[in-house]
Scaffold this motif. Structure first.
Motif, PDB file in Angstrom:
ATOM      1  N   UNK A 484      41.716  -3.900-114.842  1.00 55.45           N
ATOM      2  CA  UNK A 484      41.162  -2.617-115.260  1.00 55.45           C
ATOM      3  C   UNK A 484      42.196  -1.507-115.273  1.00 55.45           C
ATOM      4  N   UNK A 485      42.976  -1.398-114.188  1.00 52.01           N
ATOM      5  CA  UNK A 485      43.989  -0.346-114.128  1.00 52.01           C
ATOM      6  C   UNK A 485      45.044  -0.537-115.217  1.00 52.01           C
ATOM      7  N   UNK A 486      45.419  -1.788-115.468  1.00 58.97           N
ATOM      8  CA  UNK A 486      46.422  -2.033-116.508  1.00 58.97           C
ATOM      9  C   UNK A 486      45.852  -1.829-117.904  1.00 58.97           C
ATOM     10  N   UNK A 487      44.575  -2.104-118.094  1.00 58.49           N
ATOM     11  CA  UNK A 487      43.954  -1.816-119.385  1.00 58.49           C
ATOM     12  C   UNK A 487      44.017  -0.323-119.686  1.00 58.49           C
ATOM     13  N   UNK A 552      34.720   0.262-112.714  1.00 55.61           N
ATOM     14  CA  UNK A 552      34.699   1.587-113.339  1.00 55.61           C
ATOM     15  C   UNK A 552      35.922   1.791-114.211  1.00 55.61           C
ATOM     16  N   UNK A 553      37.093   1.380-113.706  1.00 50.94           N
ATOM     17  CA  UNK A 553      38.321   1.501-114.497  1.00 50.94           C
ATOM     18  C   UNK A 553      38.242   0.640-115.748  1.00 50.94           C
ATOM     19  N   UNK A 554      37.776  -0.598-115.588  1.00 48.95           N
ATOM     20  CA  UNK A 554      37.625  -1.469-116.750  1.00 48.95           C
ATOM     21  C   UNK A 554      36.687  -0.842-117.779  1.00 48.95           C
ATOM     22  N   UNK A 555      35.614  -0.223-117.311  1.00 49.02           N
ATOM     23  CA  UNK A 555      34.650   0.382-118.236  1.00 49.02           C
ATOM     24  C   UNK A 555      35.277   1.524-119.024  1.00 49.02           C
TER      25      UNK A 555
END
Length: 685
Positions: A484-487, A552-555
């Motif tokens: 998620x963070x890297x996305x 949440x980050x991925x979203x």
């Protein structure tokens, strides 16, 4: 003789490699030994910068008599929580259920089947302040297991369901409406410290997810108008940013923020410095500067980024995890000052100016009459400030430095890449973009093995680790937060630099999230991949604790990728997490503030901007897009000749050979414009 931890790469595990405890790392060998010998697992979890972890290690784990008891009755396992957040999350929830509190060091006793028997945090070597000694705990658990292991197993037969985190929650039927966002601002306001900023009392932690949410809501503030909750959000965010920047939690000499303040005034920190705190706070300060043009916020952002680039970056371009709180065995010694030390480092005039500005006194505000420096006195002119900082920094560099946790964590590198990419765009600094690009290249090259992302990397040459470029070691399966963070970072890089390879990387990460982490039955995302090591339970981690939840980050990343590509499947997957977060958002908004940030973007009118033309020619148009906060807007830039596989650039040529901007909504674009004022008007409409 070293124990099995000597073959590890984690600095935390290596700190315990010479203990007389027969430590094993978490893994098949430890689990099999527990089953074979029918002994409980004693799982001790911490991280290298943890002060009380060091204390308990010195008091108990280095003691041969204590170690002999541990070795006789338990299979002893050491876990770096930063390497294995999946193991840590299960054990932490168990201890919180048992004791009502959690933290590190975390010490948990498990059956060979991984069911929690008992646990706690720090235990002293002798009973004190109502706490039993560590030996008392060891003896009690060993006796209970020896006399009634069958009964214990029977009592714990259904514990897995209770430790499944948010997997137990039933998502809401629909994505919550925008009214929840205003309610969340009001809810945060109820806990807000209107005097010192932040939320709650001591100890006080930088509230990064809540700050980023409030900053996004503050973008709707209109000076001179009644902006309602947007104005309230702006007031809370700005006051908190200013208060933290002026306090001792912010290193006034070398830049960078400590983990938290032990008081309610941001004065005395717990001195460890974490990569994730500083990456998230850099984003918040950059956004605060963009919203209000506050130069103090810009200075804080740039000093925080400089700290990351100078002190937490490896030669290959990746970011290290943390600086310890301790040096010479004493917490904070590296950072604090007496008047005599200040006078020895500076000229007479500068020393007196520094003492007045930074609050240095004879009695101090820390131990032994030392002072944690704060920016709360009368600040000298900029030239004098620069001299004071340079002089004190030079003197401090002669001290013994705190230890460094030099492992590179994939997701935390994503947070740093995101911060540097956004800062480069807002501050107009190409050097920051280059830092982000180098770190991204490192992650893609060295933290990816056989097409799969790994969680951690180290350049330590240790037997038994997987080899990955630069002679480094990439270990452990990446979890949802890493992806998620890297996305989000890949999307931010694409928007900052316009390289289609970054957008392609974002797609790869998003597709992995959808294919390996999504729950096809109930929606949202599991914290671990479908082929990860099977633990007691496969969890969903909903809370931002202390960094944004991986879901949440991925979203948010999926929503932004959907806006850039036009692919609804990414937005649909994001909705699954927002429905899950809705189950707690109204009651405890601070727990899911980053999901609220994503929800805020979800409810804003979709806008995509494509700007084409040579880089120098399109710079003025790009600057218009970036001159103010525009939540929900996504940006793609190109030369107008070749879309290079970027859907938003397809069919977007330059007009009359001039740099051209297209303002679109769901890929349906208005008439192109070529002048900055025309673009500004189009964005305002």
């Amino acid at each position: 003789m070293p124990n099995a931890l000597a073959a590890e790469t984690s600095p935390y595990l290596l700190q315990h490699a010479e203990n007389p405890v027969d430590w094993l790392p978490w893994g098949p060998e430890a689990l099999e030994r527990a089953r074979r010998e029918d002994k409980p697992l004693l799982v001790s979890i911490g991280y290298s910068a943890c002060h009380w972890c060091h204390v308990m290690a010195h008091e108990s784990f280095e003691d041969p008599a204590t170690a002999s008891v541990m070795n006789a009755h338990f299979v002893c396992v050491k876990v770096d929580r930063e390497e294995r957040p999946d193991v840590d999350a299960i054990c932490m929830e168990a201890v919180q259920a048992i004791t009502g509190q959690g933290g590190w060091p975390l010490n948990v006793f498990l059956t060979p089947e991984q069911q929690p028997i008992h646990g706690g945090t720090y235990f002293p070597p002798q009973p004190r302040q109502g706490m039993p000694s560590w030996r008392m705990v060891l003896d009690a658990v060993a006796e209970a297991w020896r006399e009634r292991s069958g009964e214990i197993r029977e009592q714990l037969s259904d514990v897995a369901d209770r430790l499944s985190g948010a997997s137990r929650l039933t998502p809401a039927d629909a994505v919550p409406g925008p009214e929840l966002l205003d309610a969340a601002v009001r809810g945060l306001g109820e806990r807000y410290d209107s005097v010192q900023g932040g939320f709650g009392g001591a100890p006080k932690f930088p509230p990064h997810p809540s700050l980023l949410f409030l900053l996004q809501r503050a973008a709707d503030e209109r000076p001179g108008e009644d902006s309602g909750t947007a104005g309230r959000a702006a007031a809370m965010a700005r006051h908190t940013l200013r208060s933290m920047a002026s306090g001792g939690i912010n290193d006034q000499i070398g830049g960078g923020f400590a983990r938290y303040a032990v008081d309610g005034t941001w004065t005395v920190p717990h001195f460890e410095k974490m990569l994730y705190d500083n990456a998230l706070l850099a984003r918040a300060y950059v956004e605060g500067f963009r919203l209000w043009g506050d130069e103090r916020l810009r200075e804080t952002a740039e000093r925080t980024l400089a700290f990351l680039a100078d002190e937490l970056r490896g030669p290959e371009g990746g970011f290290l995890s943390a600086l310890d709180a301790d040096s010479e065995g004493v917490e904070g010694r590296f950072y604090v000052w007496t008047p005599e030390q200040v006078r020895a480092a500076l000229s007479s005039a500068d020393a007196e100016a520094a003492i007045a500005w930074l609050g240095v006194t004879e009695h101090g505000n820390f131990e032994d009459g030392a002072t944690v420096l704060e920016d709360r006195g009368e600040r000298p002119d900029d030239e004098t400030v620069a001299r004071i900082r340079a002089g004190l920094l030079a003197a401090r560099s002669q001290r013994i430095r705190p230890g460094t946790d030099d492992k590179r964590v994939a997701g935390w590198n994503g947070l740093a890449i995101h911060a540097f990419a956004e800062a480069s765009a807002v501050l107009g600094r190409e050097d920051l973009l280059e830092v982000a690009r180098r770190a991204a290249a490192f992650v893609r090259r060295d933290l990816t093995v056989d097409g799969r992302l790994r969680r951690t990397w180290s350049d330590r040459e240790t037997a038994g680790a997987d080899t990955s470029g630069h002679g480094g070691r990439a270990r452990h399966a990446a979890v949802l937060e890493d992806h998620g963070f890297l996305l989000e970072a890949a999307v931010a890089l694409f928007e900052a630099g316009g390289d289609p390879e970054d957008l392609a990387w974002a797609r790869e990460l998003a597709d992995t999230i959808l294919n390996r982490f999504a729950d096809p039955e109930r929606g949202a995302f599991f914290a671990t991949a479908d082929d990860a090591e099977a633990l007691l339970v496969r969890r969903k981690e909903l809370d931002d604790a202390p960094i944004p939840s991986g879901g949440a980050s991925a979203s948010r990343g999926l929503l932004r990728l959907a806006a850039l590509t036009g692919e609804a499947r990414y937005a649909d997957a994001a909705d699954g997490w927002l429905r899950l977060a809705a189950t707690v958002a109204e009651r405890i908004p601070q727990a899911v503030a980053y999901a609220l940030l994503a929800l805020d973007e979800r409810h804003r009118p979709p806008r995509e901007v494509a700007i084409v033309g040579p880089p120098a020619a399109r710079a003025a148009l790009v600057a218009v897009v970036r001159e103010r906060s525009r939540p929900g807007l996504v940006l793609a830039v190109g030369d107008g000749l070749d879309d290079r596989g970027v859907a938003l650039l397809r069919g977007r040529p330059t007009v009359d050979g001039q740099a051209t901007a297209y303002v679109c909504e769901r890929f349906s674009c208005r008439a192109p414009v070529t002048e900055p004022d025309a673009l500004r008007a189009a964005l305002a409409g």
